[in-house]
Design an enzyme around this catalytic site. Structure first.
Site, PDB file in Angstrom:
ATOM      1  N   GLY A 154       0.756  -1.074   0.115  1.00 46.32           N
ATOM      2  CA  GLY A 154      -0.006   0.044   0.045  1.00 46.32           C
ATOM      3  C   GLY A 154       0.836   1.106   0.027  1.00 46.32           C
ATOM      4  N   CYS A 155       2.249   1.323   0.304  1.00 44.61           N
ATOM      5  CA  CYS A 155       2.778   2.532   0.699  1.00 44.61           C
ATOM      6  C   CYS A 155       4.118   2.539  -0.301  1.00 44.61           C
ATOM      7  CB  CYS A 155       2.946   2.784   1.740  1.00 44.61           C
ATOM      8  SG  CYS A 155       4.245   1.694   2.756  1.00 44.61           S
ATOM      9  N   GLY A 156       4.299   1.601  -1.123  1.00 45.25           N
ATOM     10  CA  GLY A 156       5.477   1.628  -2.011  1.00 45.25           C
ATOM     11  C   GLY A 156       6.591   1.047  -1.518  1.00 45.25           C
ATOM     12  N   LEU A 157       6.686   0.375  -0.080  1.00 47.71           N
ATOM     13  CA  LEU A 157       7.709  -0.321   0.308  1.00 47.71           C
ATOM     14  C   LEU A 157       7.404  -1.826   0.139  1.00 47.71           C
ATOM     15  CD1 LEU A 157       8.503   1.812   3.404  1.00 47.71           C
ATOM     16  CD2 LEU A 157       9.721   2.260   1.541  1.00 47.71           C
TER      17      LEU A 157
END
Length: 275
Positions: A110-113
Site C-alpha cells: 500500500g505504500c510503495g515499500l
C-alpha cells in the site's frame, strides 16, 4: 571477480599548493553482495568484500530471519562475475518460516515499500532493553571510542569506511568490523559477536557513523542497552532509543560527549585501564 580485495590503489590528480600534481591514493572496494536463502535472493547490499560469514549471520539476525546462529546450517561464498552471492542454508523450521514470510510479502503493497502494507509497518518493532543491568562509567565511554579509533586498519588506509565495535567494561573491545556502509559494519559486528557467543546485554555498541533509527534497532535486537557514536543521532533514533530503554550517547569528541536518552546508566566512577 577472482579475489576479495578490500581496497585498491588508484591514480589521481591532486591540487596541492595551487598546482595539480599526479599521485595515487588507496580507496575502499565496494561490491554487490547478495543474500540467498533456499535458492531465492532476499536482498543485495553494496558492501566491502570481507567478513562474509559474519555478514551473513549478522544480517540474518538483524533482519529477523533467525534468532540464533545455530539456525544456519551453512554459508557458501560464491563468486559471481560482478559480485558475491552469500548462499545461506537454514535449518528446516527456519527455512519454512522464511518461505511463509516470502509468500506474505508477495501480495499487494500500500505504500510503495516492498512487502510492507502500511506506514506503521515501515518502522518495525524495536525490542525493549530497559531490563539490561549494564552500567558504564564516563571513562568507559571515552575509552571505547579511543580504542575503536585505534583498531580500524581499513579506515586508516582509505579514510572512507565506517567502523563498529562491542565494548565490554574491563575487557575493552570484543570485536571490531569495518565496511563502506554503516549498517553493513554493524551487521558484520553482530555476526562476529554472535558466532563468538558474545551476549549483547554485556556490552555497548560503538560506531563511527551517525545514529539512524536502524542502528538503534539493530543494537536492540542483539540486546545491547547502550549505543555510542562519534557523530550525531536523528530525532527518530532518539525517540526510538528512549522508548526501547536504550542509552544513546553521541558526538564523542575526546573526553566530551552528549547523552540523549537514559543517562542514569552512565555513572561518574573510573574504569580499569584497558590496553
Amino acid at each position: 571477480m577472482t579475489g576479495f580485495k578490500t581496497s585498491v590503489k588508484v591514480s589521481e590528480s591532486a591540487r596541492r599548493a595551487g598546482t595539480l600534481v599526479a599521485g595515487s591514493r588507496v580507496v575502499p572496494e565496494e561490491t554487490p553482495i547478495a543474500f540467498t536463502y533456499g535458492g531465492s535472493t532476499h536482498a543485495v547490499m553494496m558492501a566491502t568484500p570481507g567478513d562474509f560469514e559474519d555478514f551473513a549471520v549478522g544480517f540474518s539476525l538483524t533482519e529477523g530471519i533467525i534468532t540464533d546462529p545455530d539456525q544456519i546450517e551453512t554459508v557458501d561464498v560464491v563468486t559471481e562475475d560482478r559480485g558475491i552471492d552469500l548462499q545461506v542454508t537454514l535449518k528446516d523450521e527456519e527455512n519454512e518460516m522464511l518461505r511463509q514470510r516470502r509468500r506474505h510479502m508477495a501480495g499487494p503493497v500500500g505504500c510503495g515499500l516492498c512487502g510492507i502494507e502500511s506506514i506503521e509497518q515501515a518502522v518495525r518493532h524495536t525490542p525493549d532493553v530497559s531490563g539490561a543491568t549494564l552500567r558504564l562509567s564516563q571513562a568507559d565511554v571515552v575509552k571505547a571510542v579511543a580504542l575503536l579509533n585505534g583498531q580500524q586498519p581499513l579506515h586508516f588506509e582509505t579514510r572512507a569506511v565506517h567502523g563498529a565495535a562491542f565494548y565490554v567494561p574491563g575487557k575493552g573491545l570484543i570485536a571490531v568490523r569495518e565496511d563502506v556502509g554503516r549498517h553493513n559494519a554493524l551487521d558484520k559486528l553482530v555476526g562476529a559477536a554472535a558466532r563468538a557467543g558474545f551476549k549483547g546485554a554485556e556490552g555497548a555498541v560503538v560506531v563511527t557513523s551517525r545514529v539512524s533509527v536502524e542502528m538503534v534497532q539493530k543494537t536492540a535486537i542483539i540486546g545491547s542497552p547502550v549505543i555510542i557514536a562519534i557523530s550525531a543521532p536523528t530525532a527518530l533514533a532518539i525517540r526510538t532509543a528512549e522508548e526501547a530503554g536504550m542509552t544513546l550517547i553521541a558526538l564523542v569528541r575526546g573526553d566530551e560527549f552528549d547523552i540523549f536518552t537514559h543517562a542514569s546508566r552512565i555513572h561518574s566512577g573510573a574504569v580499569a585501564d584497558v590496553a
